[in-house]
Design a protein around this motif. Structure first.
Motif, PDB file in Angstrom:
ATOM      1  N   GLY A 180      43.888  25.244  39.123  1.00 42.13           N
ATOM      2  CA  GLY A 180      44.123  25.793  37.791  1.00 42.13           C
ATOM      3  C   GLY A 180      42.940  26.573  37.263  1.00 42.13           C
ATOM      4  O   GLY A 180      43.107  27.607  36.593  1.00 42.13           O
ATOM      5  N   ALA A 181      41.723  26.111  37.571  1.00 39.80           N
ATOM      6  CA  ALA A 181      40.534  26.858  37.144  1.00 39.80           C
ATOM      7  C   ALA A 181      40.493  28.228  37.808  1.00 39.80           C
ATOM      8  O   ALA A 181      40.190  29.243  37.168  1.00 39.80           O
ATOM      9  CB  ALA A 181      39.274  26.062  37.484  1.00 39.80           C
ATOM     10  N   ALA A 182      40.805  28.283  39.110  1.00 37.63           N
ATOM     11  CA  ALA A 182      40.814  29.565  39.834  1.00 37.63           C
ATOM     12  C   ALA A 182      41.901  30.478  39.284  1.00 37.63           C
ATOM     13  O   ALA A 182      41.699  31.697  39.138  1.00 37.63           O
ATOM     14  CB  ALA A 182      41.016  29.314  41.324  1.00 37.63           C
ATOM     15  N   ILE A 183      43.059  29.909  38.954  1.00 37.73           N
ATOM     16  CA  ILE A 183      44.135  30.710  38.366  1.00 37.73           C
ATOM     17  C   ILE A 183      43.689  31.279  37.022  1.00 37.73           C
ATOM     18  O   ILE A 183      43.923  32.457  36.711  1.00 37.73           O
ATOM     19  CB  ILE A 183      45.408  29.866  38.194  1.00 37.73           C
ATOM     20  CG1 ILE A 183      46.005  29.516  39.561  1.00 37.73           C
ATOM     21  CG2 ILE A 183      46.442  30.602  37.334  1.00 37.73           C
ATOM     22  CD1 ILE A 183      47.134  28.500  39.491  1.00 37.73           C
ATOM     23  N   GLY A 184      43.039  30.464  36.230  1.00 36.37           N
ATOM     24  CA  GLY A 184      42.572  30.927  34.929  1.00 36.37           C
ATOM     25  C   GLY A 184      41.620  32.093  35.033  1.00 36.37           C
ATOM     26  O   GLY A 184      41.712  33.067  34.267  1.00 36.37           O
ATOM     27  N   ILE A 185      40.707  32.014  36.001  1.00 33.27           N
ATOM     28  CA  ILE A 185      39.727  33.086  36.160  1.00 33.27           C
ATOM     29  C   ILE A 185      40.404  34.375  36.609  1.00 33.27           C
ATOM     30  O   ILE A 185      40.201  35.447  36.024  1.00 33.27           O
ATOM     31  CB  ILE A 185      38.636  32.692  37.172  1.00 33.27           C
ATOM     32  CG1 ILE A 185      37.864  31.464  36.691  1.00 33.27           C
ATOM     33  CG2 ILE A 185      37.663  33.858  37.376  1.00 33.27           C
ATOM     34  CD1 ILE A 185      36.950  30.867  37.746  1.00 33.27           C
ATOM     35  N   ILE A 186      41.243  34.287  37.633  1.00 29.60           N
ATOM     36  CA  ILE A 186      41.809  35.528  38.182  1.00 29.60           C
ATOM     37  C   ILE A 186      42.868  36.111  37.252  1.00 29.60           C
ATOM     38  O   ILE A 186      42.996  37.343  37.132  1.00 29.60           O
ATOM     39  CB  ILE A 186      42.361  35.310  39.601  1.00 29.60           C
ATOM     40  CG1 ILE A 186      42.435  36.663  40.325  1.00 29.60           C
ATOM     41  CG2 ILE A 186      43.714  34.604  39.607  1.00 29.60           C
ATOM     42  CD1 ILE A 186      42.515  36.565  41.822  1.00 29.60           C
ATOM     43  N   ALA A 188      42.789  36.016  34.022  1.00 31.84           N
ATOM     44  CA  ALA A 188      42.077  36.637  32.903  1.00 31.84           C
ATOM     45  C   ALA A 188      41.290  37.866  33.329  1.00 31.84           C
ATOM     46  O   ALA A 188      40.782  38.598  32.466  1.00 31.84           O
ATOM     47  CB  ALA A 188      41.125  35.616  32.270  1.00 31.84           C
ATOM     48  N   SER A 189      41.207  38.110  34.629  1.00 32.01           N
ATOM     49  CA  SER A 189      40.296  39.151  35.126  1.00 32.01           C
ATOM     50  C   SER A 189      40.970  40.267  35.913  1.00 32.01           C
ATOM     51  O   SER A 189      40.298  41.247  36.257  1.00 32.01           O
ATOM     52  CB  SER A 189      39.238  38.499  36.037  1.00 32.01           C
ATOM     53  OG  SER A 189      38.619  37.409  35.422  1.00 32.01           O
ATOM     54  N   GLY A 190      42.255  40.157  36.210  1.00 34.55           N
ATOM     55  CA  GLY A 190      42.815  41.121  37.170  1.00 34.55           C
ATOM     56  C   GLY A 190      44.198  41.632  36.872  1.00 34.55           C
ATOM     57  O   GLY A 190      45.179  41.165  37.459  1.00 34.55           O
ATOM     58  N   ARG A 214      40.846  39.711  48.075  1.00 32.11           N
ATOM     59  CA  ARG A 214      39.417  39.456  48.208  1.00 32.11           C
ATOM     60  C   ARG A 214      38.881  38.691  46.994  1.00 32.11           C
ATOM     61  O   ARG A 214      38.116  37.731  47.124  1.00 32.11           O
ATOM     62  CB  ARG A 214      38.658  40.773  48.346  1.00 32.11           C
ATOM     63  CG  ARG A 214      37.163  40.561  48.490  1.00 32.11           C
ATOM     64  CD  ARG A 214      36.357  41.678  47.876  1.00 32.11           C
ATOM     65  NE  ARG A 214      34.931  41.356  47.916  1.00 32.11           N
ATOM     66  CZ  ARG A 214      33.985  42.109  47.401  1.00 32.11           C
ATOM     67  NH1 ARG A 214      34.317  43.221  46.786  1.00 32.11           N
ATOM     68  NH2 ARG A 214      32.721  41.747  47.463  1.00 32.11           N
ATOM     69  N   ASN A 215      39.270  39.116  45.798  1.00 31.97           N
ATOM     70  CA  ASN A 215      38.838  38.423  44.589  1.00 31.97           C
ATOM     71  C   ASN A 215      39.308  36.974  44.594  1.00 31.97           C
ATOM     72  O   ASN A 215      38.571  36.059  44.201  1.00 31.97           O
ATOM     73  CB  ASN A 215      39.366  39.138  43.354  1.00 31.97           C
ATOM     74  CG  ASN A 215      38.689  40.476  43.129  1.00 31.97           C
ATOM     75  OD1 ASN A 215      37.630  40.756  43.673  1.00 31.97           O
ATOM     76  ND2 ASN A 215      39.317  41.317  42.327  1.00 31.97           N
ATOM     77  N   ALA A 216      40.533  36.764  45.049  1.00 30.40           N
ATOM     78  CA  ALA A 216      41.064  35.408  45.108  1.00 30.40           C
ATOM     79  C   ALA A 216      40.229  34.539  46.040  1.00 30.40           C
ATOM     80  O   ALA A 216      39.936  33.372  45.731  1.00 30.40           O
ATOM     81  CB  ALA A 216      42.520  35.439  45.573  1.00 30.40           C
ATOM     82  N   ALA A 217      39.846  35.083  47.188  1.00 31.29           N
ATOM     83  CA  ALA A 217      39.048  34.316  48.156  1.00 31.29           C
ATOM     84  C   ALA A 217      37.704  33.920  47.564  1.00 31.29           C
ATOM     85  O   ALA A 217      37.206  32.815  47.805  1.00 31.29           O
ATOM     86  CB  ALA A 217      38.850  35.133  49.431  1.00 31.29           C
TER      87      ALA A 217
END
Length: 458
Positions: A180-186, A188-190, A214-217
């Motif tokens: 969920g933290a990774a989902i929140g970052i991407i 909000a950013s992409g 790449r950003n997801a990785a």
């Protein structure tokens, strides 16, 4: 976490191979194999040549000592790249030929560039890759359906990024909070725009989703290391609902075959945008019925999405790049009508700048047919009327071209496509057939990813 982030993260964290029906794992395996073939077929692309100098390997001994997660790039002898660079390279290879699978709104197998990169991580088996693939498809497709980002002028990279971080989280065995933290970052950013796929298309057309992958990785590794992210990227203040879409709900994730969207994705018979598959077949059929030199006009009726992406801009009648050519309905139709089909040779500059092809293209008009639009996406239909100089009229209709979910490629067709793409770079048809079988067998009990057989020389 907001409810949507929680729904996605929990699905990703909880899904296991044992939860998946047989037809769903079969569909995933087929799409993995198809994407690998497309990647190897794109091994010599100018896109990858541009990227290659940036692919600096890591000292694997030092990386092992500090616990760094290395990525596997198709075409290298070992997993020795940072995962994000390997993911970018793999996805550009998968995308270059525009030959990988499709669902209305995008190419879900682009996520595989990142998932395959993680084959460099210890303990990754074929079953785990299949499971993560299903996770990525189910999330990507649901987001594309509900956000309607494409019609809003935004590209598929947003859904691709969210789906990839979730699927990578599944592959790495992360919990829902970390995913969920990774989902929140991407999230909000992409949010990329569709300028990438308008006008004269550039090399970036084949890299835009690679950028998201790449950003997801990178971001999933940050989250795994403890980075926290925005908890309400969809439903919170200045989130996706607030700024872009309004409120929406994802279709629930389920357990029966009918609940899984991956089984409704289409493969491609021709190496062009899916919206051109019917146009190429129409050109082939027209050539069989009419002297193409006698044709004075060609009127094409199609659905809005095909018209918008491949037949609504003057640039599509004057393709100056291969990326524009493989997204040009008039070009795909004209080339197939004059050559009886279409392959990689169609995307060399002399082919798409050929005077005879351009002359036929100028006789083509493309318009939205309301009946065909109403039938899409359940049916993909193109109608063509050709008029010769003597006034003779010939009509061609193509419904659900080969590869469409309701007219699927057979196992042998998938295999033949793979071998044709892989054989030139892997020593011939026998070697390519062996590689196909190795990948086809990855869902065996504990079967590893066939790394030793699936790479090409540097």
């Amino acid at each position: 976490m907001d409810a949507l982030t929680t729904q996605i993260a929990e699905f990703a964290a909880q899904t296991r191979y044992e939860d998946l029906p047989g037809p769903v794992t079969d569909a995933a395996r087929t799409r993995i194999v198809d994407a690998i073939g497309c990647a190897v077929g794109g091994r010599n692309s100018p896109t990858l040549a541009t990227v290659r100098p940036l692919l600096l390997p890591v000292d694997t001994g030092a990386a092992a000592a500090d616990g760094a997660l290395l990525g596997w790039q198709l075409g290298r002898a070992r997993a020795d790249l940072p995962v994000d660079l390997a993911a970018f390279a793999n996805t550009t290879m998968i995308r270059y030929l525009d030959f990988n699978d499709w669902y209305p709104g995008g190419h879900p197998s682009d996520t595989l560039g990142g998932l395959v990169a993680l084959a460099g991580a210890a303990g990754v088996t074929g079953r785990r890759l299949i499971t993560a693939t299903v996770v990525s498809y189910e999330i990507f497709i649901r987001l594309q359906i509900t956000t309607q980002f494409r019609k809003r002028g935004f590209d598929q990279g947003f859904s691709m990024g969210v789906a990839t971080v979730a699927a990578m989280g599944n592959l790495l065995g992360l919990n829902a909070a970390t995913i969920g933290a990774a989902i929140g970052i991407i999230a909000a950013s992409g949010v990329p725009t569709r300028a990438t796929r308008s006008g004269q298309l550039s090399m970036w057309k084949g890299c835009a989703t690679a950028y998201a992958v790449r950003n997801a990785a990178f971001l999933v590794q940050l989250a795994a290391a403890g980075m926290t992210g925005p908890p309400a990227p969809f439903e919170g203040r200045n989130g996706i609902w607030d700024l872009l879409t309004g409120e929406f709900a994802l279709e629930p994730f389920g357990t029966s075959v009918a609940d899984f969207k991956i089984t409704r994705t289409s493969l491609k018979y021709w190496p062009v945008c899916f919206h051109l598959q019917a146009a190429v077949w129409a050109g082939v059929q027209l050539r069989e019925r009419v002297d193409i030199a006698s044709v004075e006009s060609l009127t094409v009726g199609t659905y809005w999405e095909a018209w918008r992406d491949t037949g609504s801009e003057p640039d599509k009648w004057e393709p100056m790049t291969r990326e524009t050519a493989d997204h040009s309905l008039p070009y795909g139709l004209a080339y197939a009508a004059q050559h009886g089909g279409l392959d990689a040779r169609a995307f060399e500059p002399p082919a798409y700048r050929d005077d005879q092809v351009r002359a036929l293209m100028r006789r083509i008009t493309v318009a939205v047919d309301d009946e065909l639009q109403a039938a899409f996406p359940d049916k993909s239909v193109l109608r063509l009327q050709a008029v010769t100089g003597s006034g003779e009229r010939t009509e061609v209709e193509v419904v659900n071209p080969a590869g469409h979910v309701d007219n699927p490629l057979s196992h042998d067709q998938v295999r033949d496509k793979f071998i044709a793409l892989v054989a030139p770079g892997l020593g011939g048809p026998a070697e390519a057939a062996g590689l196909f079988e190795a990948w086809w067998s990855i869902n065996g009990d504990g079967a590893p990813i066939p790394m030793s057989r699936s790479v090409l020389p540097r």
